[in-house]
Enzyme design. Sequence first.
Site, PDB file in Angstrom:
ATOM      1  N   GLY A 193       0.810  -1.215   0.000  1.00 26.95           N
ATOM      2  CA  GLY A 193       0.000   0.000   0.000  1.00 26.95           C
ATOM      3  C   GLY A 193       0.845   1.267   0.000  1.00 26.95           C
ATOM      4  N   GLU A 220       0.677   5.777   7.471  1.00 26.39           N
ATOM      5  CA  GLU A 220       2.076   6.100   7.190  1.00 26.39           C
ATOM      6  C   GLU A 220       2.518   7.319   7.992  1.00 26.39           C
ATOM      7  OE1 GLU A 220       3.382   3.692   5.805  1.00 26.39           O
ATOM      8  OE2 GLU A 220       1.567   2.843   4.930  1.00 26.39           O
ATOM      9  N   GLU A 267       3.852  -2.141  13.324  1.00 29.05           N
ATOM     10  CA  GLU A 267       2.679  -2.290  12.450  1.00 29.05           C
ATOM     11  C   GLU A 267       1.388  -2.528  13.236  1.00 29.05           C
ATOM     12  OE1 GLU A 267       2.777  -1.218   9.649  1.00 29.05           O
ATOM     13  OE2 GLU A 267       4.870  -1.372   9.010  1.00 29.05           O
TER      14      GLU A 267
HETATM   15  N1  LYS Z   1       5.741  -0.428   6.473  1.00 31.19           N
HETATM   16  C1  LYS Z   1       4.810  -0.456   5.377  1.00 31.19           C
HETATM   17  C2  LYS Z   1       3.433  -0.219   5.965  1.00 31.19           C
HETATM   18  O1  LYS Z   1       3.171   0.825   6.415  1.00 31.19           O
HETATM   19  C3  LYS Z   1       4.837  -1.700   4.574  1.00 31.19           C
HETATM   20  C4  LYS Z   1       6.146  -2.080   4.019  1.00 31.19           C
HETATM   21  C5  LYS Z   1       6.115  -3.368   3.255  1.00 31.19           C
HETATM   22  C6  LYS Z   1       7.456  -3.935   3.038  1.00 31.19           C
HETATM   23  N2  LYS Z   1       7.462  -5.180   2.316  1.00 31.19           N
HETATM   24  O2  LYS Z   1       2.626  -1.061   6.093  1.00 31.19           O
END
Ligand code: LYS
Length: 883
Positions: free
Chosen positions: A268, A305, A327
């Site tokens: 995303g 983000e 996350e």
């Molecule tokens: N950190 C990112 C997010 O906000 C996703 C990064 C994906 C890396 N493969 O979800």
Amino acid sequence: MRTEQPKTIHLKDYREPDYWIDETHLTFELFDDHALVHSRMSIRVNPGEAGDGRPDLVLDGQNLELMSVELDDKRLASGDFQFDENTLSLKPERDTFELAITTRIKPRENTALEGLYQSGSMFCTQCEAEGFRKITYYLDRPDVMSRFTTTVIADKGDYPVLLSNGNPIARGDHDGGRHWVTWEDPFPKPAYLFALVAGDLCLIQDSFTTMSGRTIDLRIYVEPDNREQCGHAMDSLKRSMRWDEEVYGREYDLDIFMIVAVNDFNMGAMENKGLNVFNSSCVLAHPETATDAAFQRVEAVVAHEYFHNWSGNRVTCRDWFQLSLKEGFTVFRDAEFSADMNSATVKRIEDVSFLRANQFAEDAGPMAHPVRPDSFIEISNFYTLTVYEKGAEVVRMLHTLLGPEGFRKGTDLYFDRHDGQAVTCDDFIKALEDANGADFTQFKRWYSQAGTPRLNAEGRWDAATGTFSLLFRQSCPPTPGQSEKLPFVIPVRMALLDGEGNEMPLRLAGEDGERGSETVLSITEAEQLFTFTDLSEEPLPSLLRGFSAPVKLIYPYHRDDRVFLAKNDPDGFNRWEAAQSLAVDVLQGLVEIHVAGRPLMMDQRLIDVYRTVLGDDSLDPAMVAEIIRLPSEAYLVELAEQADIDAIHIVRDWVRHTLAVTLEEQLWSIYRRLDERIPYSAEAVQFARRSLKNTVLGYLMLTESQDALSACVRQFVEANNMTDRQAALVALVNSPFDDQKRAALTEFAERWKDYPLVMDQWFSIQASAAQPGGLERVQELMEHPAFTLRNPNKVRSLIGAFASQNLINFHRSDGEGYRFLADQILLLDGTNPQIASRLMTPLSRWRKYDPARQNLMKRELSRIMGKPELSPDVFEVVSKSLA
Ligand code: LYS
């Protein structure tokens, strides 16, 4: 078969790095067919780790052409260092030194979209989790934090915009039409947060004044054609910045905040410090081209983000096993933000439906892993629903247990204590404990034990004493590598309702004082009894309100109880839950009847609930829409021990038809009332009305009447927004009206052919349609000029949608759906392993189906396993699926 098996990496093997990199100076020379990357690093030995003698410095690197290595300004000869496919090692002679490395890379050939790559006419990067090593040799791990300066040099005509993290500090022109810009990021960061963008982009600019009065320059960069579609993302950004100040006390820290939209992106979006790079689907939104759902997704992803600036960047992860630290927490934060911006109950219903249909299935499958995994082969495979969504549920439970104020005290301490550090999930919990004097030792099992706990509850009414006792029993099914589980801490938000649906005062045996009309029971034992006293009549419990824990609650409600709760529970979420569980119960019962070959008969109580809800003007229309939406096929599959997909599909369809025909008149009056011509606005009140109107239209089309068809065609033609137009198209595509369907699809494609995101919708609507012949349709669409396997959004909207949303066609009994998917996975594995690996999910769930389908699915898995040189990504999923 591959010759060498990829290695498994274990959390228990974590140790600190041997060296730290304090400063990193990068210079990128971008050319059409390659890029030169010069890095200069100030490196220092980690005294804690250096035993006797200085350890070798081992840098990570992948697909790099090494041009030169200089140690303290002396060029090293090839005998002074070693390198192989994944590393570059050398023996430093001093404890601190400067290392300069030049590599040559080929961004244009980078189809994996990890590292530095080209998307359309621009260059961009994606470094999380381990993409930086595809740019230059580095200690590519999140606990190595460094101050970066970055100079980008490129042709001025083709790449007028040159961006990186932080603030621009110098710029100039070179001979031959080239120019350069130098960026400096004052905040030390791990390499995964590095970003670079170069392109011919237009800028949308705004500003935000922070709580301490600083003015932040907000910038969204997009390709010039998309200029008109950025307003919503900008508004969402400003709302997110304000919300994080108000709810978490977090202020933005750089002078500039940038978002760049790119078309080819594996996920995303990405929270690189000061320079967020987004999939264009998560930035662009205009009423004519984006649905309400897309508007809400943009708002949520922009917020997600942005929130990472604190939960992820200022405080980052020590190692990738801790991914949920940033996350899970950030998903919880963005969900609360969306709840505050829109309808909180509806947001919760959407999230819970999604979690139960998808994350529960992950927990029950071969890739099941704890929120903090113990091991992995390829970290890209662990950007999962468990780490993100279940991780967010775990944080939500902490919020529930501490209350909003206690939780805020905890997060204040966490951000304070660990600012500028790379830490673990344990550090997060410790901060919450210390700020509140709490003990979460047992709670932490949520981080280490995989699987979805079952919570069985039983109630017993004792009229003689006026007591009601609730007995809870918890258990958790085994998951790969974990056969036995210890009891979890399960917060159960609940109330007791009297015969009128009012909440009764809660008094627990053994406690002084009352608990009010709603309380949170903390279940910590395998078996635990709570006795409520002083009750004047037999209560009906309303349990697990707001889905206060990610468990499967089983309470022996009678269908009549569910009807009562669906009509009367003062808690909106549990009204929906009661209607859902009633529908599940009815559908499961009918599946059995169908399988036994007996005629289907509708339970009038479901109709009665829907009728009542449809007639209740006091309800939020979005709630009504949620309540009258039947549980998805995917959820019914998840709930079944072994799913009979044919029966589930037939029965669910039959129930939908029956509801549509029975409630036709009432549905029409709602449709007419809501079919209003008003200017579009992206606001909760309008989202709600369109949501109900279009859910109702979907039902009306099931009656197959000419009136419904005319209304649908009219809505398709006259709609002033994509939500209404698309809903009408979906209804047409799923109808038997072939001529109108064909005409609408053609018209739509003609009109929107230059809008890739709209064409994604066009593909996915057709890929998800349950009509027979779905596979052939998808195969034909793969030949469409707008389709390409190179673009992840296209792959997701056609192949992904077919395999995960079109269950009846994907699971056709001859196995051709499986073969098709395996073919695509094998193709994509050669170009984009991350996307290939994501497509494995439906095949990995083979144990859910009947023996014949199991064999067909396993056959395809074995075929994939047999491919030589399989990527570690796909290898991990396929080998675990077959284990
Ligand atoms: N950190 C990112 C997010 O906000 C996703 C990064 C994906 C890396 N493969 O979800």
